[in-house]
Design an enzyme around this catalytic site. Structure first.
Site, mmCIF file in Angstrom:
data_model
loop_
_atom_site.group_PDB
_atom_site.id
_atom_site.type_symbol
_atom_site.label_atom_id
_atom_site.label_comp_id
_atom_site.label_asym_id
_atom_site.label_seq_id
_atom_site.Cartn_x
_atom_site.Cartn_y
_atom_site.Cartn_z
ATOM 1 N N GLU A 137 37.385 42.441 -7.193
ATOM 2 C CA GLU A 137 36.479 43.384 -7.872
ATOM 3 C C GLU A 137 35.291 42.636 -8.470
ATOM 4 O OE1 GLU A 137 36.606 46.695 -6.968
ATOM 5 O OE2 GLU A 137 38.686 46.528 -7.642
ATOM 6 N N HIS A 138 34.089 43.162 -8.241
ATOM 7 C CA HIS A 138 32.836 42.536 -8.688
ATOM 8 C C HIS A 138 32.649 41.152 -8.053
ATOM 9 C CE1 HIS A 138 31.381 45.477 -11.749
ATOM 10 N NE2 HIS A 138 32.646 45.844 -11.694
ATOM 11 N N GLU A 188 22.838 54.010 2.802
ATOM 12 C CA GLU A 188 23.185 54.206 1.385
ATOM 13 C C GLU A 188 22.151 53.525 0.474
ATOM 14 O OE1 GLU A 188 27.203 54.609 0.690
ATOM 15 O OE2 GLU A 188 27.037 54.564 -1.484
ATOM 16 N N ASP A 193 32.621 49.023 1.563
ATOM 17 C CA ASP A 193 33.170 50.353 1.837
ATOM 18 C C ASP A 193 33.082 50.694 3.322
ATOM 19 O OD1 ASP A 193 33.217 50.239 -0.874
ATOM 20 O OD2 ASP A 193 31.849 51.919 -1.210
#
Ligand code: ADP
Ligand code: MG
Length: 386
Positions: free
Chosen positions: A35-36, A164, A176
């Site tokens: 994460e991050h 996006e 993603d």
């Protein structure tokens, strides 16, 4: 035919009065760990989930594009001659942005025929499971087929990201779309966000009798955008002060030097990223050597690091993690950008009701709104349905 497939065909007929040329689908995703780390050129380990967006698409003989969704009453129309990212807005920017972005990657948009698209989905929107990448990837594989473009899946992931970034205006990375396009059943996608190299890593959850429980707190904090920007800024500052291009270039051996050079807050931000990258690598190794039941402690450590060092958790996420662990989950952590959203809990199949009940009663006792809880399984990536 699945219920979503039937809904896509029926919706297409109702909105556009005709039959589609085919159905294509793409899944949402959950990030197991990492994460991050994406914007620090690091490692992530997401997987595609068994919640999908299905699109019915029919080619037209003129240059018109029409998009409709079960999510909205409007039909958005545009000519391929007018398609630029700046005039796109709202939900239709996702599918139309992909058509534009394919052109940026070399699709001959000036000569392609237009098309009608109808979208249905059971990926929850805004729950951190990337309903956005599901739409982008479904449209990307469909147009890749219908326009016979021959782009590989890695290119299609970059197409979705460009859509996006430019058409929607969200500065997101490529995780993603990579998960949605490259995912496989009971496997995760190990992605190096610097080289964009990816590898499918078998999870073995099925054989081990494990499930991934999602606990969507439905909390969304107003400061999430500012918090995200300030975390990115801390990472950039840390990298600059430590003399590297990005935090990816540092390892746990550099932590002592970082502690001496950096102020306490920047040090803790940097320590999260460095140790989180290591935890992704350790998770991949542990899955290979010892199997999925052995990764629980890495999930727990990831949560602690995000709570204490990166400071992006909230009381609801912390409680979800503690309650799930207390009721028998092997490991649990918040997932996604933080300041709300969902937690995940790696849980033996037979304990799902127990863990779910424990989390719900802990939330009720704390006076928090009831969370949404459901199991996700690692599923195949985007493709043609019929
Ligand atoms: P997430 O990707 O975490 O679900 P995002 O904010 O990135 O959240 O993307 C959600 C947006 O994607 C929605 O607000 C909507 O504009 C678009 N979207 C998602 N699913 C659909 C759908 N089935 N039909 C139309 N638009 C959708
Ligand atoms: Mg999204």
């Amino acid at each position: 035919m699945s219920a979503l497939d039937s809904a896509a065909t029926a919706g297409f007929a109702k909105r556009f009065a005709g039959e589609p040329d085919g159905l294509w689908s793409a899944p949402g995703r959950v990030n197991l760990i990492g994460e991050h780390t994406d914007y620090n050129d690091g490692f992530v380990l997401p997987f595609a989930i068994d919640r999908r967006t299905v699109i019915a698409l029919g080619a037209r003989t003129d240059r018109l594009v029409r998009v409709a969704s079960s999510f909205s009453d409007e039909i958005v129309e545009i000519s391929l001659d007018e398609l630029t990212p700046d005039i796109l807005s709202g939900w239709s920017a996702y599918p139309l942005g992909v058509a534009w972005a394919l052109g940026e990657f070399g699709a001959p948009l000036a000569t392609e025929p237009g098309f009608d698209v109808y979208i249905v989905s059971d990926v929850p929107i805004g729950a951190g499971l990337s309903s956005s990448a599901a739409i982008e990837s479904a449209v990307a594989v469909a147009l890749n087929d219908v326009w016979a473009l021959g782009f590989d899946r890695r290119t299609l992931a970059r197409v979705g990201q460009l859509a996006e970034n430019r058409a929607v205006g969200a500065p997101t990375g490529i995780m993603d779309q990579s998960a949605s396009l490259l995912g496989e059943k009971d496997a995760a996608v190990f992605l190096d966000c610097r080289s964009l190299e990816s590898e499918v890593i078998p999870l073995g959850f099925d054989a081990a009798g494990l499930e991934l429980l999602i606990i969507d707190t439905k909390v969304s904090h107003a400061h999430s955008t500012g918090g995200y920007a300030s975390r990115r800024a801390s990472c950039e500052l840390g990298a600059r002060l430590l003399g590297v291009d990005s935090l990816r270039d540092l390892g746990v051996v550099d932590l002592a030097r970082a502690a001496e050079l950096l102020d306490d807050e920047t040090f803790r931000r940097v320590r999260h990223v460095i140790t989180e990258n290591q935890r992704v690598l350790d998770t991949v190794r542990t899955l290979r050597e010892s199997g999925p039941a052995a990764i629980g402690a890495l999930l727990d450590a990831s949560h602690t690091s995000m709570r204490d060092d990166f400071e992006i958790s909230v009381p609801e996420l912390d409680l979800a993690v503690v309650a799930a662990r207390g009721a028998g989950a092997l490991g649990a952590r918040m997932t996604g950008g933080g300041f709300g959203g969902a937690a995940i809990a790696l849980t033996p199949h037979e304990l799902i009701p127990t863990v779910t009940a424990a989390v719900r009663s802990a939330f009720a006792d704390a006076g928090f709104a009831a969370p949404d809880t459901f199991v996700v399984r690692a599923a195949n990536g985007a493709g043609r349905e019929g």
